[in-house]
Design a protein around this motif. Structure first.
Motif, PDB file in Angstrom:
ATOM      1  N   ILE A   1       9.287  -3.110  -3.408  1.00 17.99           N
ATOM      2  CA  ILE A   1       9.738  -2.398  -2.216  1.00 17.99           C
ATOM      3  C   ILE A   1       9.147  -0.996  -2.298  1.00 17.99           C
ATOM      4  O   ILE A   1       9.351  -0.294  -3.289  1.00 17.99           O
ATOM      5  CB  ILE A   1      11.280  -2.298  -2.149  1.00 17.99           C
ATOM      6  N   ASP A   2       8.416  -0.614  -1.241  1.00 15.28           N
ATOM      7  CA  ASP A   2       7.896   0.754  -1.232  1.00 15.28           C
ATOM      8  C   ASP A   2       8.142   1.385   0.131  1.00 15.28           C
ATOM      9  O   ASP A   2       8.494   0.715   1.096  1.00 15.28           O
ATOM     10  CB  ASP A   2       6.416   0.813  -1.624  1.00 15.28           C
ATOM     11  N   ASP A   3       7.984   2.701   0.184  1.00 16.06           N
ATOM     12  CA  ASP A   3       8.250   3.443   1.420  1.00 16.06           C
ATOM     13  C   ASP A   3       7.334   3.037   2.563  1.00 16.06           C
ATOM     14  O   ASP A   3       7.680   3.188   3.722  1.00 16.06           O
ATOM     15  CB  ASP A   3       8.095   4.954   1.172  1.00 16.06           C
ATOM     16  N   GLY A   4       6.151   2.511   2.249  1.00 20.53           N
ATOM     17  CA  GLY A   4       5.181   2.186   3.278  1.00 20.53           C
ATOM     18  C   GLY A   4       5.524   0.967   4.112  1.00 20.53           C
ATOM     19  O   GLY A   4       4.975   0.775   5.188  1.00 20.53           O
ATOM     20  N   GLU A   5       6.413   0.133   3.640  1.00 21.84           N
ATOM     21  CA  GLU A   5       6.750  -1.104   4.351  1.00 21.84           C
ATOM     22  C   GLU A   5       8.104  -0.939   5.033  1.00 21.84           C
ATOM     23  O   GLU A   5       9.128  -1.384   4.542  1.00 21.84           O
ATOM     24  CB  GLU A   5       6.776  -2.264   3.352  1.00 21.84           C
ATOM     25  N   GLN A   6       8.101  -0.286   6.175  1.00 19.16           N
ATOM     26  CA  GLN A   6       9.339   0.042   6.877  1.00 19.16           C
ATOM     27  C   GLN A   6       9.844  -1.099   7.757  1.00 19.16           C
ATOM     28  O   GLN A   6      11.042  -1.281   7.904  1.00 19.16           O
ATOM     29  CB  GLN A   6       9.117   1.284   7.761  1.00 19.16           C
ATOM     30  N   ASN A   7       8.951  -1.857   8.349  1.00 16.53           N
ATOM     31  CA  ASN A   7       9.334  -2.885   9.301  1.00 16.53           C
ATOM     32  C   ASN A   7       9.833  -4.134   8.572  1.00 16.53           C
ATOM     33  O   ASN A   7       9.077  -4.778   7.847  1.00 16.53           O
ATOM     34  CB  ASN A   7       8.122  -3.236  10.179  1.00 16.53           C
ATOM     35  N   PRO A   8      11.117  -4.509   8.771  1.00 11.86           N
ATOM     36  CA  PRO A   8      11.654  -5.672   8.064  1.00 11.86           C
ATOM     37  C   PRO A   8      10.979  -6.989   8.462  1.00 11.86           C
ATOM     38  O   PRO A   8      10.885  -7.903   7.650  1.00 11.86           O
ATOM     39  CB  PRO A   8      13.137  -5.681   8.430  1.00 11.86           C
TER      40      PRO A   8
ATOM     41  N   VAL B   1       7.750  -7.367   9.182  1.00 11.51           N
ATOM     42  CA  VAL B   1       6.493  -7.402   8.438  1.00 11.51           C
ATOM     43  C   VAL B   1       6.775  -7.752   6.985  1.00 11.51           C
ATOM     44  O   VAL B   1       6.088  -8.586   6.389  1.00 11.51           O
ATOM     45  CB  VAL B   1       5.744  -6.051   8.557  1.00 11.51           C
ATOM     46  N   ARG B   2       7.801  -7.137   6.414  1.00 18.37           N
ATOM     47  CA  ARG B   2       8.176  -7.422   5.021  1.00 18.37           C
ATOM     48  C   ARG B   2       8.544  -8.906   4.865  1.00 18.37           C
ATOM     49  O   ARG B   2       8.087  -9.567   3.936  1.00 18.37           O
ATOM     50  CB  ARG B   2       9.342  -6.538   4.578  1.00 18.37           C
ATOM     51  N   HIS B   3       9.356  -9.408   5.779  1.00 21.90           N
ATOM     52  CA  HIS B   3       9.788 -10.801   5.683  1.00 21.90           C
ATOM     53  C   HIS B   3       8.592 -11.752   5.794  1.00 21.90           C
ATOM     54  O   HIS B   3       8.496 -12.729   5.044  1.00 21.90           O
ATOM     55  CB  HIS B   3      10.830 -11.122   6.757  1.00 21.90           C
TER      56      HIS B   3
ATOM     57  N   PHE C   1       6.049 -16.263  -1.169  1.00 19.71           N
ATOM     58  CA  PHE C   1       6.993 -17.205  -1.757  1.00 19.71           C
ATOM     59  C   PHE C   1       6.545 -18.657  -1.561  1.00 19.71           C
ATOM     60  O   PHE C   1       6.889 -19.519  -2.354  1.00 19.71           O
ATOM     61  CB  PHE C   1       8.397 -16.988  -1.214  1.00 19.71           C
ATOM     62  N   ALA C   2       5.787 -18.943  -0.514  1.00 22.45           N
ATOM     63  CA  ALA C   2       5.268 -20.291  -0.310  1.00 22.45           C
ATOM     64  C   ALA C   2       4.332 -20.692  -1.448  1.00 22.45           C
ATOM     65  O   ALA C   2       4.239 -21.873  -1.793  1.00 22.45           O
ATOM     66  CB  ALA C   2       4.540 -20.388   1.031  1.00 22.45           C
ATOM     67  N   GLU C   3       3.663 -19.714  -2.043  1.00 17.32           N
ATOM     68  CA  GLU C   3       2.794 -19.983  -3.187  1.00 17.32           C
ATOM     69  C   GLU C   3       3.552 -19.954  -4.505  1.00 17.32           C
ATOM     70  O   GLU C   3       3.191 -20.642  -5.452  1.00 17.32           O
ATOM     71  CB  GLU C   3       1.667 -18.958  -3.238  1.00 17.32           C
TER      72      GLU C   3
ATOM     73  N   ALA D   1      16.765 -13.189   1.076  1.00 22.82           N
ATOM     74  CA  ALA D   1      17.429 -12.292   0.127  1.00 22.82           C
ATOM     75  C   ALA D   1      16.483 -11.192  -0.344  1.00 22.82           C
ATOM     76  O   ALA D   1      16.873 -10.030  -0.454  1.00 22.82           O
ATOM     77  CB  ALA D   1      17.967 -13.084  -1.061  1.00 22.82           C
ATOM     78  N   ALA D   2      15.225 -11.550  -0.617  1.00 24.54           N
ATOM     79  CA  ALA D   2      14.248 -10.544  -1.056  1.00 24.54           C
ATOM     80  C   ALA D   2      13.971  -9.543   0.066  1.00 24.54           C
ATOM     81  O   ALA D   2      13.780  -8.355  -0.188  1.00 24.54           O
ATOM     82  CB  ALA D   2      12.959 -11.227  -1.501  1.00 24.54           C
TER      83      ALA D   2
END
Length: 172
Positions: free
Chosen positions: A44-51, A53-55, A62-64, A90-91
């Motif tokens: 988790i970093d500050d650059g990934e604000q949009n949930p 996009v993160r999901h 996770f598929a891999e 959850a992640a």
């Protein structure tokens, strides 16, 4: 001269085959690569604000990393998670609690069954992160993973994250 050409080609083929075997990663290296991929996926970093996009990123990773029907028991949240989709959700939700988080697996021990189709991994997950508005904190959590080789790829089928260790505690 023409008689030596087929023998030369056979010899060159044998050398290339031996080189390919020696240079290909071992099963343990493949499992370690999968674990490194997991470390990167849950970061988790500050650059990934949009949930969203993160999901999306986490679902793809996770598929891999995980088998479709993988499960996890995480002592900190007190719940069992079933299926890759629940694990990804959850992640993704962890970013609601943490502003930044980095996970590194250390002290990793890998036991591969003689058939080379399943593996048990024990490690210590060092989680360094800051909850929103709080100072950076570091926790060590014992982790146990079960992996299976599915379609030639190592996938996590089960993960257990034990309670955090207290100072002087020797483990689960």
């Amino acid at each position: 001269m023409k008689r030596w050409l087929p023998l030369g080609l056979v010899g060159a083929g044998a050398v290339l085959g031996a080189a390919a075997l020696l240079l290909s990663p071992s099963e343990e290296e493949r499992i370690r690569d999968r674990l490194a991929q997991l470390e990167d996926a849950v970061r988790i970093d500050d650059g990934e604000q949009n949930p969203l996009v993160r999901h999306g990123r986490i679902r793809k990773e996770f598929a891999e990393i995980f088998a479709k029907e993988a499960n996890a028991r995480i002592a900190e949240i007190g719940d069992s998670l079933r299926g890759r989709d629940e694990l990804a959700a959850a992640a993704t939700q962890a970013a609601v609690v943490y502003q930044t988080a980095d996970v590194r697996l250390g002290g990793t021990e890998i036991q591969i069954d003689p058939a080379g189709m399943t593996a048990a991994v024990t490690a210590t997950a060092t989680v360094t992160g800051a909850r929103h508005g709080q100072a950076v904190r570091r926790d060590e959590l014992p982790v146990a993973l079960q992996l299976e080789k599915i379609d030639g790829e190592w996938k996590i089928v089960s993960a257990t994250v034990h309670p955090r260790r207290s100072p002087g505690d020797d483990g689960p």
